[in-house]
Design a protein around this motif. Sequence first.
Motif, PDB file in Angstrom:
ATOM      1  N   HIS A 118      40.052  41.122  77.327  1.00 24.65           N
ATOM      2  CA  HIS A 118      38.804  41.686  76.792  1.00 24.65           C
ATOM      3  C   HIS A 118      38.868  43.221  76.745  1.00 24.65           C
ATOM      4  O   HIS A 118      38.586  43.831  75.709  1.00 24.65           O
ATOM      5  CB  HIS A 118      37.629  41.218  77.655  1.00 24.65           C
ATOM      6  CG  HIS A 118      36.302  41.757  77.211  1.00 24.65           C
ATOM      7  ND1 HIS A 118      35.471  41.074  76.354  1.00 24.65           N
ATOM      8  CD2 HIS A 118      35.675  42.938  77.500  1.00 24.65           C
ATOM      9  CE1 HIS A 118      34.384  41.814  76.138  1.00 24.65           C
ATOM     10  NE2 HIS A 118      34.477  42.940  76.822  1.00 24.65           N
ATOM     11  N   HIS A 177      38.997  46.113  73.629  1.00 22.68           N
ATOM     12  CA  HIS A 177      38.194  47.335  73.444  1.00 22.68           C
ATOM     13  C   HIS A 177      39.118  48.499  73.072  1.00 22.68           C
ATOM     14  O   HIS A 177      38.793  49.300  72.203  1.00 22.68           O
ATOM     15  CB  HIS A 177      37.418  47.688  74.715  1.00 22.68           C
ATOM     16  CG  HIS A 177      36.134  46.926  74.862  1.00 22.68           C
ATOM     17  ND1 HIS A 177      35.206  46.823  73.849  1.00 22.68           N
ATOM     18  CD2 HIS A 177      35.609  46.231  75.911  1.00 22.68           C
ATOM     19  CE1 HIS A 177      34.171  46.094  74.257  1.00 22.68           C
ATOM     20  NE2 HIS A 177      34.402  45.716  75.502  1.00 22.68           N
ATOM     21  N   GLU A 220      30.642  44.268  71.510  1.00 23.14           N
ATOM     22  CA  GLU A 220      31.225  43.216  72.339  1.00 23.14           C
ATOM     23  C   GLU A 220      31.639  42.007  71.495  1.00 23.14           C
ATOM     24  O   GLU A 220      32.640  41.363  71.778  1.00 23.14           O
ATOM     25  CB  GLU A 220      30.228  42.779  73.423  1.00 23.14           C
ATOM     26  CG  GLU A 220      29.920  43.847  74.462  1.00 23.14           C
ATOM     27  CD  GLU A 220      31.159  44.317  75.223  1.00 23.14           C
ATOM     28  OE1 GLU A 220      32.021  43.480  75.549  1.00 23.14           O
ATOM     29  OE2 GLU A 220      31.276  45.530  75.473  1.00 23.14           O
ATOM     30  N   TYR A 277      28.695  35.276  78.123  1.00 26.81           N
ATOM     31  CA  TYR A 277      28.707  36.714  78.407  1.00 26.81           C
ATOM     32  C   TYR A 277      27.819  37.479  77.429  1.00 26.81           C
ATOM     33  O   TYR A 277      26.973  38.292  77.818  1.00 26.81           O
ATOM     34  CB  TYR A 277      30.151  37.229  78.355  1.00 26.81           C
ATOM     35  CG  TYR A 277      30.266  38.729  78.328  1.00 26.81           C
ATOM     36  CD1 TYR A 277      29.886  39.494  79.427  1.00 26.81           C
ATOM     37  CD2 TYR A 277      30.736  39.390  77.194  1.00 26.81           C
ATOM     38  CE1 TYR A 277      29.970  40.880  79.395  1.00 26.81           C
ATOM     39  CE2 TYR A 277      30.828  40.764  77.152  1.00 26.81           C
ATOM     40  CZ  TYR A 277      30.440  41.512  78.254  1.00 26.81           C
ATOM     41  OH  TYR A 277      30.520  42.876  78.210  1.00 26.81           O
TER      42      TYR A 277
HETATM   43 ZN   LIG Z   1      33.298  44.525  76.713  1.00 27.87          ZN
END
Ligand SMILES: [Zn+2]
Length: 195
Positions: free
Chosen positions: A59, A63, A109, A139
């Motif tokens: 994850h 980013h 996200e 999430y």
């Molecule tokens: Zn994130």
Amino acid sequence: MNRNQFIEFVRNDLASHGVKLVLVNARSLSNKYGGWYADGSRRLTVARHHVNFTGILLHEYCHFRQWIEDRTLWNKLLWKNNYFFEWLDSRKPVSKKVLDAKIAVLTLEYDCERRALKLIKKLHLPLSVEIYTQKANAYLLSYHLITTHHRWPENKSVYRSAISKHMPIKLLPLRRICNEAVLTEDVLKMMNKCF
Ligand SMILES: [Zn+2]
């Protein structure tokens, strides 16, 4: 690619852009987060003993890839993202600006999770696409509760299978993620225990 090969893959890609991979010997960072990518300090930090380590590394790496590949999107959304987290640390009431920032966080996200799912398949990472997707849905949706509770879920992880097993195995469209009404009463009840 196994876990250790992936760590080296990430380390090398970061290094080629002057970014350092920092693995901290802990289950979480600041007793809250699994990891973070900071473009300012050029560091990608992950808690080495996080139960979801490979997923968190992936994850945060995504980013970094956003920052590399889509600087326009990154710059457009990051200041709102930072505003949201500053608000979270403050005692200020929710405002229109906060809710607007929440959508920016979700947009950033969401793009990150789509990249992550592509990479799991491309690199044959030791992660189940279905389970990662379910956790990603949980999430993303948890940001609505983060806003309502005005805090990060520190009590229990929203990544727990007790929650994620109730999530769709396909990534929900962004417009549904952004709509709080998607959260059913049962899921809300379980997620509320995380705060
Ligand atoms: Zn994130």
